[in-house]
Scaffold this active site. Structure first.
Site, PDB file in Angstrom:
ATOM      1  CG  ASN A   1     -10.532  12.340   1.400  1.00  0.00           C
ATOM      2  OD1 ASN A   1     -10.930  12.158   2.540  1.00  0.00           O
ATOM      3  ND2 ASN A   1     -10.018  11.388   0.650  1.00  0.00           N
TER       4      ASN A   1
ATOM      5  NE  ARG B   1     -23.032 -16.363  18.916  1.00  0.00           N
ATOM      6  CZ  ARG B   1     -24.034 -17.051  19.432  1.00  0.00           C
ATOM      7  NH1 ARG B   1     -24.704 -17.899  18.678  1.00  0.00           N
ATOM      8  NH2 ARG B   1     -24.359 -16.914  20.708  1.00  0.00           N
TER       9      ARG B   1
ATOM     10  CG  ASP C   1      -1.767   1.213   1.362  1.00  0.00           C
ATOM     11  OD1 ASP C   1      -2.026   1.866   0.331  1.00  0.00           O
ATOM     12  OD2 ASP C   1      -2.190   1.536   2.491  1.00  0.00           O
TER      13      ASP C   1
END
Length: 527
Positions: free
Chosen positions: A190, A397, A151
């Site tokens: 942003n 769950r 990344d």
């Protein structure tokens, strides 16, 4: 958002479990850590001696794009999904390595991000890059890793070609994923935002272009997942179904009883009041996105459908999903734990050893349920409205386990009390879960969940026949939603809201992605 003593990250829960060890360079959570012992993943269909699935070899996913385009969000989402399938995956965020290298509270040299940086800055960048690449190769060679996600910005075509050649020398395929945003207003908002982990101002995901797709099954699976992924902000709520008139019968498929109808009304009122408070709070934030409409999902069973009728009568859209039916109890329907122990002692022993994968005769296991729910998971990623899921506790769950990256062994022990709605908010590094208390419910509507779940999940609202565990001691130090997790609720607008996990990135993270090349131009972060 600054974490206080009342707020817990996934790290705090997972790190206390012997299954986990710390590996992330800064924060530790269920996405960025791998278990010490690699058990079968929640939706893993098979295992191999090499640890690699789908005959896919080793793959490096390389993100491409300028800061604030959602690269980290995509990297974490892909990691979560592939881990769910059993693919050993890890995300390597280059910015984490930068922060770990310079040390806590320290910053890089002023010219670190400049093209004509000083020799000191160039050496520092190369040191950070070298450490990240070494960890990637170690993950592949020493830990039997299959997918590594690198990344970083990686903006130059020449740099990407060089990177692909370098990975090829190590017998690693390379898949580049570029995140684009061409809305200037969104970009400006942003960059200015102090909550960089919030994805609500990103328009990536509107279009997906695929080039040179001559790769294998796993790469195609990743592309298919990206077709369903968006990175726009959205709340997801989990709520139990109300109690039915024949609570102990799976086959009867009975509608709600009188108390169940009252529960449905109070649950709906509580949720709407909570959303109204959130809208009021957002109204004071000029850059906040407008609130999303609410969509409701239920299974096709009468109890979940009728739990949604109160909200449906108010005009909310309700969609039924066949795959969201509760786990099937098989021959154990209507049987107490003592009866199961007496009639199926061998099955009880097997179930105690692996409650996630074991199935009683003609029943489903949690693993079966997870595989059944995969289309729901993809649709969950695709949904852009706020979403309320009304389902049996077993379904909640599994879906919670996916969104919060829980270990398979922990999923059967997660607790969802009927007097609480669980709100899950997406964030870049890991999701945030909150509790919303539903007031004034009678105690009989909210019994404790069975401890250690040594039998197939009983119908919602039914007490464990053997209080105190009965068939074994309850598990400890697992990421449950129980009161024992040590979470103290802060007072929020009349409703009990409790943060379980989460991480906010500050404006420094805008620069996180900019370590990917020594030739990247300076990006202006403020006026």
């Amino acid at each position: 958002m600054e974490l206080t003593g009342n707020e817990w990250r996934t790290a705090d829960l997972a790190a206390n479990s012997p299954r986990f060890r710390r590996k992330s360079s800064t924060f530790v959570d269920a996405i960025h850590d791998l278990p010490e012992r690699m058990d079968m993943a929640p939706a893993q269909l098979y295992s191999t001696e090499s640890g690699r699935l789908f005959h896919a070899g080793r793959i490096a996913i390389v993100t491409v794009g300028l800061p604030a385009r959602g690269k980290t969000h995509m990297a974490v989402a892909i990691t979560r999904y592939l881990r769910w399938l059993g693919v050993k995956t890890r995300a390597f965020h280059l910015g984490d390595y930068r922060r770990a290298t310079v040390g806590p509270g320290q910053d890089v040299p002023d010219d670190y991000f400049f093209v004509n940086a000083s020799l000191t800055s160039v050496i520092l960048r190369q040191k950070i890059l070298k450490k990240c690449r070494e960890d990637i190769y170690s993950f592949f060679d020493n830990e039997k890793g299959q997918v590594a996600i690198y990344d970083a910005v990686n903006p130059l075509a020449a740099g990407r070609r060089s990177l692909a050649k370098e990975f090829a020398k190590h017998d690693v395929q390379t898949l580049f994923i570029e995140s684009l945003c061409d809305d200037e207003k969104i970009i400006e908002e942003n960059v200015r935002s102090v909550k960089i982990s919030s994805p609500d101002m990103i328009n990536a995901g509107e279009r997906l272009m695929i080039n040179n797709c001559s790769f294998g099954y796993l790469s195609h699976r990743i592309v298919f997942y990206l077709l369903n992924l968006h990175i726009k902000s959205r709340q997801t709520y989990f709520a139990r179904a109300g109690t039915s008139s024949e609570e102990d019968s799976y086959k009867a498929d009975a509608p709600l009883g009188t108390q169940g109808v009252e529960y449905a009304r109070k649950m709906g009122e509580t949720l709407l009041a909570h959303r109204a408070e959130e809208r009021k709070a957002l109204a004071s934030v000029p850059t906040a996105s407008p609130p999303k409409p609410l969509t409701i999902w239920t299974s096709t069973r009468k109890r979940t459908v009728t739990t949604a009728t109160y909200l449906q009568a108010l005009g909310y859209t309700v969609r039924q999903r066949l795959q969201m039916s509760q786990i099937h109890p098989g021959v154990c329907e209507k049987m107490s734990e003592s009866a199961i122990r007496r009639e199926f002692p061998d099955e009880v022993t097997k179930h105690e050893q692996d409650p996630y994968h074991h199935r009683y005769p003609r029943a489903e296991s949690y693993h079966d349920l997870a595989v059944r729910l995969e289309p729901i998971i993809l649709e969950l990623e695709r949904e852009q409205n706020d979403l309320l899921i009304i389902a049996h506790e077993s379904v909640l769950r599994v879906l919670y386990g996916y969104l919060m990256a829980c270990n398979a062994a922990d999923i059967p022990t997660l607790e969802f009390l009927r007097n609480e709605i669980i709100e899950i908010i997406p964030a870049s590094y890991n999701n945030v879960a909150k509790r919303i208390h539903i007031p004034d419910l009678p105690d009989e509507l909210n019994p404790d969940s069975p401890e250690n779940i040594k039998i197939p999940v009983p119908p919602s609202g039914q007490l464990s026949p053997l209080p105190g565990g009965g068939l074994g001691e309850p598990l400890t130090a697992v990421p449950t939603l129980s009161e024992d997790a040590g979470l103290t609720p802060p007072a929020v607008s009349g409703a009990e809201t409790r943060v379980e996990v989460g991480r906010d990135q500050v404006s420094e993270a805008v620069r996180t992605d900019m370590d990917g090349t020594v030739e990247l131009e300076k990006v202006q972060l403020s006026d």
